[in-house]
Design an enzyme around this catalytic site. Structure first.
Site, mmCIF file in Angstrom:
data_model
loop_
_atom_site.group_PDB
_atom_site.id
_atom_site.type_symbol
_atom_site.label_atom_id
_atom_site.label_comp_id
_atom_site.label_asym_id
_atom_site.label_seq_id
_atom_site.Cartn_x
_atom_site.Cartn_y
_atom_site.Cartn_z
ATOM 1 N N CYS A 1 0.656 -1.315 0.146
ATOM 2 C CA CYS A 1 -0.090 -0.091 -0.051
ATOM 3 C C CYS A 1 0.712 1.241 -0.061
ATOM 4 C CB CYS A 1 -0.989 -0.083 1.107
ATOM 5 S SG CYS A 1 -1.861 -1.452 1.344
ATOM 6 N N HIS B 1 -3.483 6.702 3.021
ATOM 7 C CA HIS B 1 -3.873 5.597 2.536
ATOM 8 C C HIS B 1 -5.130 5.317 2.982
ATOM 9 C CE1 HIS B 1 -4.229 1.470 1.210
ATOM 10 N NE2 HIS B 1 -3.691 0.841 2.492
ATOM 11 N N ASN C 1 -9.964 -0.799 0.555
ATOM 12 C CA ASN C 1 -8.569 -0.474 0.392
ATOM 13 C C ASN C 1 -8.104 -1.163 -1.008
ATOM 14 O OD1 ASN C 1 -5.819 -0.815 0.660
ATOM 15 N ND2 ASN C 1 -6.005 -1.685 2.719
HETATM 16 N N1 ACO Z 1 -17.999 -9.688 9.873
HETATM 17 C C1 ACO Z 1 -18.246 -9.819 11.249
HETATM 18 N N2 ACO Z 1 -17.615 -10.235 12.253
HETATM 19 C C2 ACO Z 1 -16.209 -10.416 11.931
HETATM 20 C C3 ACO Z 1 -15.905 -9.785 10.534
HETATM 21 C C4 ACO Z 1 -16.799 -9.727 9.551
HETATM 22 N N3 ACO Z 1 -16.326 -9.281 8.577
HETATM 23 N N4 ACO Z 1 -14.465 -9.953 10.840
HETATM 24 C C5 ACO Z 1 -14.056 -10.311 12.006
HETATM 25 N N5 ACO Z 1 -15.401 -10.612 12.750
HETATM 26 C C6 ACO Z 1 -15.289 -11.022 14.221
HETATM 27 C C7 ACO Z 1 -14.276 -11.722 14.729
HETATM 28 O O1 ACO Z 1 -14.324 -13.165 14.367
HETATM 29 C C8 ACO Z 1 -14.422 -11.424 16.215
HETATM 30 O O2 ACO Z 1 -15.293 -12.341 16.715
HETATM 31 P P1 ACO Z 1 -15.096 -12.802 18.127
HETATM 32 O O3 ACO Z 1 -14.725 -11.735 19.069
HETATM 33 O O4 ACO Z 1 -16.195 -13.464 18.376
HETATM 34 O O5 ACO Z 1 -13.854 -13.581 18.107
HETATM 35 C C9 ACO Z 1 -14.804 -10.073 16.190
HETATM 36 O O6 ACO Z 1 -15.564 -9.833 14.992
HETATM 37 C C10 ACO Z 1 -13.682 -8.934 16.229
HETATM 38 O O7 ACO Z 1 -12.647 -9.065 15.486
HETATM 39 P P2 ACO Z 1 -11.285 -8.270 15.402
HETATM 40 O O8 ACO Z 1 -10.394 -8.856 14.425
HETATM 41 O O9 ACO Z 1 -10.845 -8.121 16.825
HETATM 42 O O10 ACO Z 1 -12.020 -6.892 15.073
HETATM 43 P P3 ACO Z 1 -11.348 -5.571 14.974
HETATM 44 O O11 ACO Z 1 -12.180 -4.599 15.976
HETATM 45 O O12 ACO Z 1 -9.917 -5.542 15.446
HETATM 46 O O13 ACO Z 1 -11.353 -5.080 13.461
HETATM 47 C C11 ACO Z 1 -10.194 -4.950 11.420
HETATM 48 C C12 ACO Z 1 -10.957 -6.033 12.652
HETATM 49 C C13 ACO Z 1 -11.340 -4.123 10.932
HETATM 50 C C14 ACO Z 1 -9.739 -5.919 10.352
HETATM 51 C C15 ACO Z 1 -9.298 -3.978 12.311
HETATM 52 O O14 ACO Z 1 -8.260 -4.939 13.000
HETATM 53 C C16 ACO Z 1 -8.456 -3.303 11.027
HETATM 54 O O15 ACO Z 1 -8.887 -2.539 10.312
HETATM 55 N N6 ACO Z 1 -7.073 -3.462 10.952
HETATM 56 C C17 ACO Z 1 -6.263 -2.954 9.960
HETATM 57 C C18 ACO Z 1 -6.232 -3.847 8.701
HETATM 58 C C19 ACO Z 1 -5.773 -3.005 7.441
HETATM 59 O O16 ACO Z 1 -6.036 -1.684 7.400
HETATM 60 N N7 ACO Z 1 -5.175 -3.697 6.603
HETATM 61 C C20 ACO Z 1 -4.755 -3.119 5.400
HETATM 62 C C21 ACO Z 1 -3.179 -3.208 5.404
HETATM 63 S S1 ACO Z 1 -2.714 -2.123 4.071
HETATM 64 C C22 ACO Z 1 -1.895 -3.302 2.827
HETATM 65 O O17 ACO Z 1 -0.722 -3.277 2.638
HETATM 66 C C23 ACO Z 1 -2.825 -4.229 2.104
#
Ligand code: ACO
Length: 332
Positions: free
Chosen positions: A117, A258, A288
């Site tokens: 990214c 980004h 993204n």
């Molecule tokens: N729909 C519903 N529930 C979900 C989903 C979904 N799509 N995804 C995860 N969950 C659930 C999980 O299973 C978990 O359930 P549990 O509590 O029963 O175990 C719960 O939701 C919470 O999951 P977390 O992973 O802890 O959720 P979090 O609040 O951290 O949000 C997210 C996840 C949105 C991915 C966040 O961590 C994030 O944005 N991280 C950065 C990711 C990013 O920007 N990546 C791009 C990098 S750039 C590149 O180089 C490509």
């Protein structure tokens, strides 16, 4: 030896978004998720998904055609083509060579650079540095991604975050001093590589029936760790580039971050003490798009008048690697 230019300016921009829109509700029919979960955690409502016969080079060429038209240039004016992508059409030849052929650019140095990214900021620095030697005049730089081709559509924790698209810019040497691409602050920390990676398809894990059964050819991510690292490295890169140029954050007319997650950008806004209304955002519509994210947003920001002549703009990104970068641009 040619005369080195006094500055490197953005002469034109263009972007291409595939027609097919996939909403959060569409996704909720495929995996166990909901519009409410995705929107509140990320700010994303929908993303574009490329057609089966539409690849990174096709989208990149379409964005590039618009950038050339915007710059009032022709294919023959281009000396350098650099594509930033983690989803090249194929390992080789480079996507840049494929774009060169599609656009009929007669003779140019062509290469791909992979910094996920942060890729667009990396290729901007490389192209600007090459132009500053005086040996090249005009560079076509493109971020293009077909992330839908490496997503695990059974993994709700990743497939809801990403989309496809391409953005392009033309960089050219100029005799006007102190405008254009002013400075860069780029970095990486390979020790954090496994928070976001795709293990299969390279020389470590070439495609085999076992690698496919083990789903190695899909993007893997530890979301929470990426979130924390993203805020930290973008804040650091932004503060360092402002400091090394003797600038305060209130001198920035616009910040183009980004477009990964609205909550990451909100935290960045509060840590840098830059109000959210100075950030250009479009992630609600595209998700993204990795290396395409900044050039698509920059093209839109120019077109809707969010960036004007004389404006100082900060571009800031993080990505797999872990890579990061910040760039300062002053519009002539
Ligand atoms: N729909 C519903 N529930 C979900 C989903 C979904 N799509 N995804 C995860 N969950 C659930 C999980 O299973 C978990 O359930 P549990 O509590 O029963 O175990 C719960 O939701 C919470 O999951 P977390 O992973 O802890 O959720 P979090 O609040 O951290 O949000 C997210 C996840 C949105 C991915 C966040 O961590 C994030 O944005 N991280 C950065 C990711 C990013 O920007 N990546 C791009 C990098 S750039 C590149 O180089 C490509």
């Amino acid at each position: 030896m040619s005369l080195a230019p006094l500055s490197v300016v953005i002469k034109g921009t263009g972007s291409y978004k595939p027609e097919n829109i996939q909403t959060n509700d569409d996704l909720a029919k495929k995996v166990d998720t909901s519009d409410e979960w995705i929107f509140t955690r990320t700010g994303i409502r929908e993303r574009r998904i490329a057609a089966d016969n539409e690849h990174a080079s096709d989208m990149g060429a379409k964005a590039a055609e618009k950038a050339l038209a915007d710059a009032g240039m022709e294919a023959a004016d281009i000396d350098i083509v650099i594509v930033a992508t983690i989803t090249p059409d194929m390992p080789f030849p480079s996507t840049a060579c494929l774009v060169q052929t599609k656009l009929g650019i007669p003779n140019a140095m062509c290469m791909d650079i992979e910094a996920a990214c942060s890729g667009f900021l990396y290729i901007m620095e490389v192209a600007a540095s090459l132009i500053k030697t005086g040996r090249y005049r005009n560079a076509l730089i493109i971020g293009s991604e077909k992330l839908s081709s490496i997503l695990d559509w059974e993994d709700r924790t990743t497939c809801v975050l990403f989309g496809d698209g391409a953005g392009a810019a033309i960089l050219s040497g100029s005799d006007e001093p102190e405008v254009g691409v002013i400075d860069f602050k780029l970095g990486a920390d390979g020790a954090n590589g496994e928070v976001l990676y795709m293990p299969g398809g390279g020389s470590a894990n070439p495609a085999t029936p076992a690698s496919i059964d083990n789903r190695l050819h899909f993007l893997k991510m530890r979301g929470r760790e990426v979130f924390k690292l993203a805020v930290k490295v973008m804040q650091q890169a932004a503060e360092e580039i402002l400091e090394q140029n003797g600038l305060k954050s209130d001198q920035l007319a616009c910040v183009i971050p980004h477009q990964a997650n609205l909550r990451i950008i909100e935290l960045l806004s509060s840590r840098l003490d830059i109000p959210m209304d100075r950030f250009y955002l479009n992630l609600e519509n595209y998700g993204n798009t990795s290396a395409a994210s900044i050039p698509i947003a920059m093209d839109e920001a120019f077109r809707v008048g969010r960036i004007k002549s004389g404006d100082l703009v900060l571009l800031v990104a993080f990505g797999a690697g872990l890579t990061w970068g910040a760039a300062l641009v002053k519009c002539p």
